[in-house]
Structure formats: C-alpha cells, structure tokens
Design an enzyme around this catalytic site. Structure first.
Site, PDB file in Angstrom:
ATOM      1  CG  HIS A 178       7.827 -43.693 -16.281  1.00 24.36           C
ATOM      2  ND1 HIS A 178       8.183 -42.975 -15.424  1.00 24.36           N
ATOM      3  CD2 HIS A 178       7.668 -44.856 -15.322  1.00 24.36           C
ATOM      4  CE1 HIS A 178       8.040 -43.125 -13.951  1.00 24.36           C
ATOM      5  NE2 HIS A 178       7.596 -44.454 -14.189  1.00 24.36           N
TER       6      HIS A 178
ATOM      7  CE  LYS B 121       5.151 -42.161 -12.515  1.00 27.90           C
ATOM      8  NZ  LYS B 121       3.978 -42.728 -11.540  1.00 27.90           N
TER       9      LYS B 121
ATOM     10  CB  SER C 281       9.427 -47.261 -14.423  1.00 25.25           C
ATOM     11  OG  SER C 281       9.662 -48.597 -14.072  1.00 25.25           O
TER      12      SER C 281
END
Ligand SMILES: Cc1ncc(COP(=O)(O)O)c(C=O)c1O
Length: 445
Positions: free
Chosen positions: A263, A295, A235
C-alpha cells in the site's frame, strides 16, 4: 456373489461366528456387511465431510450472525459491473467507490489496457509453463528491471500473487534456526510465510522499534538469522513506520529487514516510489523490498526486489516461482505499462496526495476517528463495534457510497472500521459528499 463366497470361505471360524452374530443383530445381509462394514464406523462425519466440519459450521454461524444482528444483507461478494475505480456499478446502480486498490487509476487507463491487449495478441493469454521451462517472455524481464530501477535495487523477481510472494519467500528463505520479528499489525501473507518457515516468530507492538531493539539485544545470539518485517503503509490503518530507525536496528543486530510495500508503492513519496523515497533512505539498506502489483500497478502479482544474489536464489528455488506458471502476458504488460506511466507522469501521485489530504482534513473537521492514518491513501473511520460498522456500511451504500466494513476477526471488535481507499480519480466533490454523509449517518446509527 462369487466374490462374496470366496471372501466367506477365507474367513476363520472366529470370523465366521462374528459374521453370523452381525447378521442376526443388524438384521442385514452378508453383502451389505461386506460392502459397508469396515473398521472406520466410529470416525465422525465431521472428519470426512466438509459440510459437517466445525470450521464450516462456525463460518455459517458468523455469516448469519452478521445478517441478523446487523439487520442487513451480507456486505461481502457484492457483484459489480464495469471498472473498480472512483465509482462502481453494483446491482445496476452507480455509486461512489472507496473499496478499490486502483490508487493511480491505471486499472482503467486506456494506455495500460492497450498494452495488455497487445501482449495477449503477441504472446497469447497464458505463458503456459513455469518461467524456468518455456514460460519466460521478454516483458517479464522488462517488468523486473523497471521495478528494480523504480526502487533503486539491484534486481527483482515477480510472482503471480502478492500473497504467494510473501508466503513463499519467507517460508523458503528462513528456517527453524532463525527468528522472525514482525509488527503486530502485519498482513496475513507474512504470518503464513512465518508458519511455513518454522522459524521462531515474535510479534512486536505496532511500530515499536524500541522493543525490537530490546528483544534483539537479549536474544540475537540464540539464532542464526533474524528477519524483521514491517509494512510501508499499514493496510488497515494507513500509517507509515519510522524506517530509518528499523534500518539502524537491523544493522546494529546484523539482521535482515523486509518491507511490504503493498500500500505504499505508487502512493507515498513525491514520485510515488514508496517508503524508501518518503524517508530518503539508501535502498540497499533494505534486504527484501516486497510489493504487490495488484494495487497501484493495475495487475495481479507481487515482487521481491533486492540484491542480485537473493533474486537469483529465489528464481531458481522459490516454490511459488519454480513450480508455478509464469505471470500471464496481459498481467505482465499491464504492470509494465503502469510503472512506465508512473515514471512519466509523477503528477498523478501529487493529485492522489491532495485527495487523501482533503479526505483526512474534512474527516478531522467532522470529528471522525481516522486513527493513525497519515500521508497515505488508506483512511479508516473507526466505528468501534462490528454490528454498527456493518450497519453504517449498508446505510452509506443506500446513500450512494460503497465502502467496506473491516470487522472482527480482521480487527478487534472495538477497532471495527470502515476502510476508505482513496484514488487518483476521486473528485473533491465526491470526497466532500462522502465525509458529510459518513458523519450524518454515523450520528444516526
Ligand atoms: C500488506 C499486504 N501484503 C500483501 C498482500 C497480498 O497481495 P495480493 O492481493 O496482491 O495477493 C496484501 C493484499 O491486500 C496486503 O495488503
């Protein structure tokens, strides 16, 4: 007063003498002594008043240090209006934005919003109970099945926060007889999980599977279970580990492997199915596939995907699942619609890859230090000094670009950086303008 008379009458001769002494010394009344005086007079204020605690004082000092040394306003908690996408409105001004996890643009997608609104109309704004009790709704199961099928796992469980997913899963599944090996750059939620578990914890150098192999060769037999934890895309740095090597090692040492895909899910792999797709591995070789749905999947929450046994065990026993209300209908439906849209429109992922590649190439042309970032949507520009980093962030904001500094203690001071999150909605023009402006401003700071 009657109370006071009763109290005094119950005192021994010794105690009465002592009370008299106190009345004379403190020049106060017996009422005052009885109400205020106790054996805890010597306990420092910092132990029972948060505003006097050393931790709070340190925080205040750090914040004012940032402001005065950087000569800028506090870069955190800027209030925005509207949507967090390729642009953002702060203080009434629209700027280009690189501080959003909205990788695929689903957080401002009309179909996703419609699905969330329809779920609220049908189920209300909250499920109002733990899922074990009366909180379960159809779309919870649909979401879990979509996640499992996206990854190729047997089943999945969703929690209401990504952080709690890691903390509760690791903290609950492992104990003091176990060993947890994690990458030195692992996310805080994993570290908290390790602490909660009481397991022995060893942090290994970034991406260094050789060291993991060596540690396990020497120490495997001292422990019952071993968990190795890595991320799909790191990240802070945007790099991708060598997953096949970790699989090889975990098999050789009869250990568990967990991958945090916060991510990488929705971002890497040709169809955005994460690091499993990127490295073409057998999904069953990873024991705990973890991801966030805050996300790429435009919602709030986290998941664990894996074999049926672990999912069932977590569903009946994980504290953050059992003793917590289920995911809200709106959040569940938004995540479900996002995943279905990702499956239907994998070309979004290709566009995201092109944008990130463009940013990285332009940055390399301008000799910006993007560290280890490769093939992901997280691109740091390493500035190497916390104060300069804050100043650069402020200068860019003044020039119409919002990107946040990552400074000490989140990273070492010499690794202080601006962290750019690229998303599907960024235009090539916005990327050209941004990289040029960063290079110019960096020269001037
Ligand atoms: C690698 C990683 N894991 C877990 C989390 C926690 O996820 P959430 O923000 O959904 O709670 C984050 C948050 O940014 C993260 O970067």
């Amino acid at each position: 007063m009657t109370d006071l008379t009763t109290k005094i009458s119950t005192l021994s001769v010794e105690e009465k003498r002592s009370l008299l002494k106190q009345l004379i010394q403190k020049k106060t009344s017996a009422v005052e002594i009885f109400t205020n005086d106790n054996d805890n007079d010597d306990i420092p204020l910092a132990y029972y008043d948060f505003s006097h605690s050393p931790q709070y004082r340190n925080l205040e000092q750090m914040i004012s240090g940032i402001k005065t040394k950087g000569g800028v306003v506090d870069p955190y908690f800027k209030v925005r209006e509207g949507i967090n996408s390729n642009t953002i409105v702060i203080d009434g001004r629209e700027v280009i934005n690189f501080s959003s996890y909205n990788y695929l643009g689903f957080a401002n997608d009309p179909d996703v919003s419609l699905a969330a609104k329809a779920a609220i109309d049908r189920y209300g704004t909250s499920v109002s109970a733990s899922r074990l009790l009366s909180g379960e709704i159809t779309i919870h199961r649909e979401l879990e099945q979509e996640i499992a099928s996206l990854i190729g796992a047997e089943d999945a469980i969703v929690f209401t926060a990504g952080h709690a997913t890691n903390e509760s899963t690791i903290g609950h599944l492992f104990d003091k007889n176990d060993l947890i090996l994690h990458d030195e750059l692992i996310h805080n939620s994993i570290l908290q999980g390790c602490l909660l578990s009481g397991s022995t914890r060893i942090s290994f150098p970034h991406n260094d599977w050789q060291t993991v192999d060596q540690i396990l060769t020497e120490q495997r037999r001292r422990y019952k279970r071993v968990l190795i934890v890595i991320e799909g895309v790191y990240s802070m740095d945007g790099d991708i580990p060598d997953l096949p090597k970790f699989i090889e090692i975990k098999k050789r040492h009869k250990s568990f492997l967990m991958v945090d895909e916060a991510h990488s899910m929705g971002v890497i792999g040709d169809r955005g199915r994460g690091i499993g797709e990127y490295h073409s591995v057998n999904p069953a070789d990873i024991d705990l596939w973890m991801g966030t749905i805050s996300k790429s999947f435009a919602s709030c929450g986290g998941y664990i995907a894996g074999c049926q046994a672990v999912v069932k065990y977590l569903k009946y026993t994980a504290p953050a699942f059992v003793y917590s209300a289920g995911m809200s209908p709106g959040n569940t439906a938004a995540a479900l619609a996002s995943i279905r849209k990702l499956k239907a429109e994998p070309e979004r992922v290709q566009s995201l890859h092109e944008r990130a590649k463009l940013f990285l190439e332009l940055a390399s042309d301008r000799r910006l230090n993007t560290g280890m970032s490769k093939h992901s949507a997280v691109i740091p520009v390493i500035v190497g000094n916390s104060v300069r980093c804050i100043q650069l962030s402020q200068a860019l904001f003044d020039r119409g670009i919002n990107v946040l500094p990552q400074i000490y203690p989140a990273v070492e001071d010499k690794a202080a950086r601006l962290r750019f999150f690229i998303n599907f909605n960024h235009t090539p023009e916005q990327i050209h303008f941004t990289v040029n402006t960063v290079a110019k401003e960096l020269d001037q700071i």
